[in-house]
Scaffold this motif. Structure first.
Motif, PDB file in Angstrom:
ATOM      1  N   PRO A   1       0.935  -0.880   0.134  1.00  0.00           N
ATOM      2  CA  PRO A   1      -0.002   0.178   0.367  1.00  0.00           C
ATOM      3  C   PRO A   1       1.195   1.451  -0.287  1.00  0.00           C
ATOM      4  O   PRO A   1       2.274   1.419   0.699  1.00  0.00           O
ATOM      5  N   LEU A   2       0.475   2.261  -1.189  1.00  0.00           N
ATOM      6  CA  LEU A   2       1.813   3.577  -0.667  1.00  0.00           C
ATOM      7  C   LEU A   2       0.778   4.280   0.109  1.00  0.00           C
ATOM      8  O   LEU A   2       1.716   5.331   0.536  1.00  0.00           O
ATOM      9  N   LYS A   3      -0.371   4.890   0.887  1.00  0.00           N
ATOM     10  CA  LYS A   3      -1.119   5.700   1.755  1.00  0.00           C
ATOM     11  C   LYS A   3      -1.911   4.923   2.407  1.00  0.00           C
ATOM     12  O   LYS A   3      -2.162   3.973   1.706  1.00  0.00           O
ATOM     13  N   ASP A   4      -2.687   5.298   3.543  1.00  0.00           N
ATOM     14  CA  ASP A   4      -3.874   4.886   4.314  1.00  0.00           C
ATOM     15  C   ASP A   4      -5.027   5.114   3.294  1.00  0.00           C
ATOM     16  O   ASP A   4      -5.992   5.241   2.911  1.00  0.00           O
ATOM     17  N   ASP A   5      -4.785   6.966   2.888  1.00  0.00           N
ATOM     18  CA  ASP A   5      -5.883   6.837   2.259  1.00  0.00           C
ATOM     19  C   ASP A   5      -6.004   6.682   0.574  1.00  0.00           C
ATOM     20  O   ASP A   5      -4.949   7.513  -0.130  1.00  0.00           O
ATOM     21  N   TYR A   6      -7.337   6.306   0.491  1.00  0.00           N
ATOM     22  CA  TYR A   6      -7.102   5.989  -1.285  1.00  0.00           C
ATOM     23  C   TYR A   6      -8.699   5.668  -1.903  1.00  0.00           C
ATOM     24  O   TYR A   6      -9.352   5.341  -0.867  1.00  0.00           O
ATOM     25  N   ILE A   7      -8.762   5.478  -2.737  1.00  0.00           N
ATOM     26  CA  ILE A   7     -10.373   4.902  -3.237  1.00  0.00           C
ATOM     27  C   ILE A   7      -9.204   3.993  -4.644  1.00  0.00           C
ATOM     28  O   ILE A   7      -8.844   3.895  -5.195  1.00  0.00           O
ATOM     29  N   GLU A   8     -10.411   3.093  -4.673  1.00  0.00           N
ATOM     30  CA  GLU A   8      -9.975   1.977  -5.652  1.00  0.00           C
ATOM     31  C   GLU A   8     -11.615   2.042  -6.213  1.00  0.00           C
ATOM     32  O   GLU A   8     -12.593   2.543  -5.919  1.00  0.00           O
ATOM     33  N   ILE A   9     -11.158   1.915  -7.493  1.00  0.00           N
ATOM     34  CA  ILE A   9     -12.283   1.700  -8.812  1.00  0.00           C
ATOM     35  C   ILE A   9     -12.369   0.949  -9.789  1.00  0.00           C
ATOM     36  O   ILE A   9     -11.625   0.506 -10.113  1.00  0.00           O
ATOM     37  N   PHE A  10     -13.968   0.013  -9.623  1.00  0.00           N
ATOM     38  CA  PHE A  10     -13.511  -1.072 -10.292  1.00  0.00           C
ATOM     39  C   PHE A  10     -14.321  -0.877 -11.333  1.00  0.00           C
ATOM     40  O   PHE A  10     -15.312  -0.896 -11.003  1.00  0.00           O
ATOM     41  N   PHE A  11     -14.258  -1.479 -12.069  1.00  0.00           N
ATOM     42  CA  PHE A  11     -14.591  -1.372 -14.085  1.00  0.00           C
ATOM     43  C   PHE A  11     -15.486  -2.956 -14.575  1.00  0.00           C
ATOM     44  O   PHE A  11     -14.314  -3.784 -14.473  1.00  0.00           O
TER      45      PHE A  11
END
Ligand SMILES: Nc1ncnc2c1ncn2[C@@H]1O[C@H](COP(=O)(O)OP(=O)(O)OP(=O)(O)O)[C@@H](O)[C@H]1O
Ligand SMILES: [Mg+2]
Length: 156
Positions: free
Chosen positions: A114-124
């Motif tokens: 993981p690069l950081k604790d806060d992030y968004i994942e988006i699945f297409f």
């Protein structure tokens, strides 16, 4: 926290990208998942538009360049990990870009640390020729922030 939406056209996906783009600031991280042609780069076009990236920048999958850099309201690092294995990905030092701007990563499945604790994942996901299911998952501060967006409402 998971938000599921349906995109019925390329334009819908661009509009979803625009909506999210308005919320972004330097240090933000977005991870994109989905098969070839599922709409990841199309979504990035919308993001770039709301972040005032000049139309002269050609938004395309950085499959060969690995990283495309766009200048707009902020600097955007558009990364494509498709051709890389996990070790090569670790050598890229991606977290350093997060000090400079917004980082958007296609084929984020290649990322193992993981690069950081806060992030968004988006699945297409493909539903049919012009329909995609798009799922947003927020982590850290994005769990709350994503709730504030009305994904079903037309953006203007
Ligand atoms: N609802 C939709 N949302 C997004 N793209 C759509 C939709 N319907 C059709 N398309 C078409 O699907 C293609 C999506 O291509 P795009 O480059 O965005 O995919 P990608 O996920 O970035 O693929 P790659 O992994 O090869 O980089 C485009 O040709 C676009 O016109
Ligand atoms: Mg792409």
């Amino acid at each position: 926290m998971k938000i599921e939406t349906i995109s019925n056209s390329e334009e819908d996906t661009i509009n979803f990208g625009k909506k999210l783009g308005f919320l972004l600031k330097p240090g933000d991280l977005i991870l994109l998942y989905g098969d070839l042609g599922s709409g990841k780069t199309t979504f990035v076009k919308g993001l770039a538009e709301s972040l005032e990236v000049n139309q002269d920048f050609y938004i395309t999958s950085p499959s060969f360049s690995l990283i495309n850099v766009y200048e707009g309201k902020y600097t955007i690092y558009h990364v494509d990990l498709y051709r890389l294995d996990t070790l090569e990905v670790e050598d890229l030092g991606l977290w350093e870009y997060l000090n400079e701007g917004i980082v958007i990563i296609e084929w984020a499945d290649r990322l193992k640390t993981p690069l950081k604790d806060d992030y968004i994942e988006i699945f297409f996901e493909f539903l049919d020729y012009s329909k995609r299911k798009i799922t947003f998952v927020g982590y850290g501060e994005w769990q709350e922030l994503l709730k504030g967006l009305d994904w079903d409402e037309e953006s203007h």
